[in-house]
Motif scaffolding. Structure first.
Motif, PDB file in Angstrom:
ATOM      1  N   LYS A 220      35.060  49.934  36.044  1.00  0.00           N
ATOM      2  CA  LYS A 220      35.289  48.153  35.937  1.00  0.00           C
ATOM      3  C   LYS A 220      35.605  48.308  37.274  1.00  0.00           C
ATOM      4  CE  LYS A 220      37.209  48.413  30.877  1.00  0.00           C
ATOM      5  NZ  LYS A 220      38.241  48.273  30.478  1.00  0.00           N
ATOM      6  N   TYR A 296      36.883  40.112  33.083  1.00  0.00           N
ATOM      7  CA  TYR A 296      37.941  39.535  33.757  1.00  0.00           C
ATOM      8  C   TYR A 296      38.790  38.674  32.136  1.00  0.00           C
ATOM      9  CZ  TYR A 296      40.351  34.858  35.178  1.00  0.00           C
ATOM     10  OH  TYR A 296      41.498  34.132  34.853  1.00  0.00           O
ATOM     11  N   LYS A 299      40.490  41.979  30.427  1.00  0.00           N
ATOM     12  CA  LYS A 299      42.037  41.734  31.249  1.00  0.00           C
ATOM     13  C   LYS A 299      43.088  41.052  31.007  1.00  0.00           C
ATOM     14  CE  LYS A 299      43.023  42.348  36.420  1.00  0.00           C
ATOM     15  NZ  LYS A 299      43.298  42.716  37.320  1.00  0.00           N
ATOM     16  N   LYS A 300      41.993  39.544  31.070  1.00  0.00           N
ATOM     17  CA  LYS A 300      43.260  38.177  30.664  1.00  0.00           C
ATOM     18  C   LYS A 300      43.792  38.561  29.071  1.00  0.00           C
ATOM     19  CE  LYS A 300      43.997  35.248  32.822  1.00  0.00           C
ATOM     20  NZ  LYS A 300      44.501  35.002  34.272  1.00  0.00           N
TER      21      LYS A 300
END
Length: 300
Positions: A220, A296, A299-300
């Motif tokens: 990642k 992304y 992850k958020k």
């Protein structure tokens, strides 16, 4: 691990082996590596908790005692390693999974409404109070993805609930069918817990996010940090680029979905290309950016 759930759900029950007299008031989870079983009252689990638990453990379904014989035969075949139902030997089938998120589900009314959208008889099996499957035979695969999307929107307006569907691939009816179904079931569970409440999920839509989720932290980290940093600075940029890629680089459709002018869309795209040096018109560039979008988002 599963014993720790006893402290979170005080009315849950731990079993040394598979429950012999399961209650319809409980959902049963199994840690296969440790052969541990726990029953948790359905009333103590919300949708998010249920989705999380089904990712961590195996949710074992026990058929209701008052199931129709045909439905019970299919339930045993798909969930409990039962024999193959004889009336479909040699044919193909498609399994459409559904999940209802909203007020208490009126199963008879939902089931009646679902059957009204299909041209011939289908088999519906419920997994608990708000999740289930629709089994279609080859000659009854009548609804396209667009028609199932329209069906979901109609059901939402009629019952005031959010309903999501996972449209399975047509598969040959054989002893391998349960394994293929459980793989699709795993994709749907992942999608519900990690991808939000969309109306329609398919293998093609879920697999990229599923694979991105499985990447090691080292892999990642190798995805362009420059893209991630840009998204961190400008969330509007992220949402614009992701919707643009999801709509096959169609500017008109993207602008319509984002409720912005095409000139505004083009400005954001040009800004992204300028800052990253990656062209979205190139397949490899678009793939790299879409992977960054998925990472992304997770992850958020």
């Amino acid at each position: 691990m599963i014993k720790k759930l006893l402290s979170l759900y005080q009315n849950s029950i731990l079993f040394p082996s598979k429950p012999k007299n399961p209650s319809e008031r409980f959902l049963y989870f199994c840690n296969e590596s440790e052969d541990e079983w726990i029953g948790i009252p359905k009333t103590e689990l919300n949708e998010r908790e249920l989705n999380l638990l089904t990712v961590l453990y195996t949710l074992v379904e026990f058929p209701s005692s008052n199931l129709h014989p045909t439905v019970k035969a299919w339930h045993d075949f798909l969930y409990s390693n039962g024999p193959m139902p004889s009336h479909l030997a040699g044919n193909s089938l498609r399994i459409i999974q559904f999940n209802i998120n909203g007020a208490e589900t009126n199963q008879p009314e939902i089931e009646s409404a679902l059957k009204g959208f299909f041209t011939e008889d289908i088999i519906i099996i419920w997994e608990g109070g708000s999740r289930g499957i629709v089994i279609e035979e080859k000659n009854t695969m009548s609804l396209s993805e667009e028609e199932i999307l329209s069906m979901s929107e109609t059901l939402e307006s009629d019952f005031y609930v959010k309903i999501s569907f996972y449209i399975g691939k047509p598969i040959l009816f054989s002893g391998q069918s349960p394994g293929k179904f459980h793989q699709e079931r795993e994709y749907f569970t992942f999608a519900l817990s990690q991808m939000g409440l969309f109306n329609i999920f398919t293998f093609e839509r879920v697999l990229p996010a599923y694979l991105a989720y499985q990447l090691s932290p080292e892999l990642k980290a190798k995805v362009s940090q420059e893209i991630i940093d840009l998204f961190n600075e400008d969330y509007e940029m992220f949402s614009t680029i992701k919707v643009f890629l999801e709509n096959n680089l169609n500017a008109s459709m993207t602008a319509k979905k984002l409720y912005i002018h095409r000139n505004t869309l083009q400005y954001r795209i040009d800004k992204f290309v300028e800052k990253t040096g990656i062209s979205l018109k190139d397949f490899y560039g678009a793939f790299t950016v879409f992977l960054a979008c998925l990472l992304y988002e997770q992850k958020k």
